[in-house]
Scaffold this motif. Structure first.
Motif, PDB file in Angstrom:
ATOM      1  N   GLU A 159     -36.794  -3.736  41.786  1.00 14.63           N
ATOM      2  CA  GLU A 159     -38.049  -3.517  42.508  1.00 14.63           C
ATOM      3  C   GLU A 159     -38.065  -4.203  43.880  1.00 14.63           C
ATOM      4  O   GLU A 159     -39.100  -4.206  44.557  1.00 14.63           O
ATOM      5  CB  GLU A 159     -39.214  -4.058  41.673  1.00 14.63           C
ATOM      6  N   ASN A 193     -32.764  -8.713  36.540  1.00 14.78           N
ATOM      7  CA  ASN A 193     -32.305  -7.362  36.861  1.00 14.78           C
ATOM      8  C   ASN A 193     -33.488  -6.424  37.104  1.00 14.78           C
ATOM      9  O   ASN A 193     -33.469  -5.593  38.023  1.00 14.78           O
ATOM     10  CB  ASN A 193     -31.431  -6.817  35.732  1.00 14.78           C
ATOM     11  N   ALA A 194     -34.527  -6.551  36.255  1.00  9.60           N
ATOM     12  CA  ALA A 194     -35.694  -5.681  36.413  1.00  9.60           C
ATOM     13  C   ALA A 194     -36.399  -5.962  37.739  1.00  9.60           C
ATOM     14  O   ALA A 194     -36.800  -5.027  38.454  1.00  9.60           O
ATOM     15  CB  ALA A 194     -36.653  -5.887  35.241  1.00  9.60           C
ATOM     16  N   PRO A 240     -29.763  -1.876  38.771  1.00  7.54           N
ATOM     17  CA  PRO A 240     -30.514  -2.077  40.023  1.00  7.54           C
ATOM     18  C   PRO A 240     -29.748  -1.630  41.257  1.00  7.54           C
ATOM     19  O   PRO A 240     -30.348  -1.148  42.220  1.00  7.54           O
ATOM     20  CB  PRO A 240     -30.803  -3.578  40.040  1.00  7.54           C
ATOM     21  N   ARG A 255     -34.769 -10.020  32.970  1.00  7.69           N
ATOM     22  CA  ARG A 255     -35.927 -10.123  33.859  1.00  7.69           C
ATOM     23  C   ARG A 255     -35.500 -10.096  35.319  1.00  7.69           C
ATOM     24  O   ARG A 255     -36.126  -9.432  36.155  1.00  7.69           O
ATOM     25  CB  ARG A 255     -36.675 -11.414  33.554  1.00  7.69           C
TER      26      ARG A 255
END
Length: 234
Positions: free
Chosen positions: A97, A92-93, A130, A90
């Motif tokens: 962004e 990393n995601a 990322p 989570r």
């Protein structure tokens, strides 16, 4: 003294202004996690050295230089039922962004480095995926010969493994590669790898904290071409 033939960059606080980029990211992550777990966001902030109220990072905040799994490990005691791997994924995601604020205009600077014939690498304690997304967003990924995150199989800073992997991949002696970063983790890794170290002040750490492990302290990476020219001339 070897001439500089390669540049190895940290990412956050070096290519991107740390406070401007990661303050908002930290707040968003911690507030969302706190709401789901039914705990106060301030509890999670204290766990990682981030003040929710002011948006300030403690000088020893884990967010500044530690690998993502280490940051997650500090949060997990306050997040019952959250699996470590799920939290890391989570983070990393959400990292991919993040709203990035470059420390200086990056494309023209990296064009200049390429014109100087330098090999260019990135070693970050963020994840590799990322990191690649951030470099692509900034328009400079194509200039990097090597990109490694904590999950790329070379280890994480302050250990020298990923730095030495760059040296091997480029066929360069470590003494000819400058390690550039905004934290002691970056500079200690550079020292351990046998590389000259350059501190920049676009992170959280002050010059006095970095000077003892840096061969040079610069305001930002935009000053690197002049530093390289002066060093090679000497």
């Amino acid at each position: 003294m070897s001439a500089i033939r390669g540049l190895l960059f940290d990412k956050d606080g070096t290519l991107f202004d740390f406070r401007a980029t990661w303050g908002a990211w930290s707040r968003r992550l911690l507030v969302n996690l706190a709401e789901e777990a039914g705990v106060a966001p301030e509890v999670l902030g204290r766990a990682v050295g981030y003040d929710i109220a002011t948006g300030a990072f403690a000088s020893d905040s884990a967010v500044i230089a530690h690998p993502v799994p280490e940051i997650a490990a500090l949060l997990l005691p306050h997040l019952p039922g959250m699996a470590p791997d799920a939290l890391v994924a989570r983070m990393n995601a959400l990292s991919a962004e993040a709203e990035l604020v470059p420390a200086v205009p990056l494309p023209p600077l990296f064009e200049r480095f390429r014109a100087m014939g330098l090999k260019i690498g990135l070693v970050t304690n963020d994840g590799e995926e990322p990191a690649r997304a951030h470099l692509a967003w900034a328009g400079v990924e194509r200039h990097f010969d090597f990109i490694a995150g904590f999950d790329s199989g070379h280890g994480a800073k302050p250990q020298p493994g990923p730095l030495l992997a760059f040296a091997r991949a480029m066929g360069l002696p470590p003494a000819s590669i400058a390690m550039i970063g905004d934290s002691r983790h970056d500079l200690l890794a550079g020292r351990a790898a046998g590389m000259p170290t350059v501190a920049v002040l676009t992170g959280v750490a002050e010059a006095a904290e970095l000077a003892s492990v840096a061969d040079a302290v610069l305001p930002d990476i935009g000053h690197l071409p002049d530093w390289i020219a002066a060093r090679d001339a000497a």
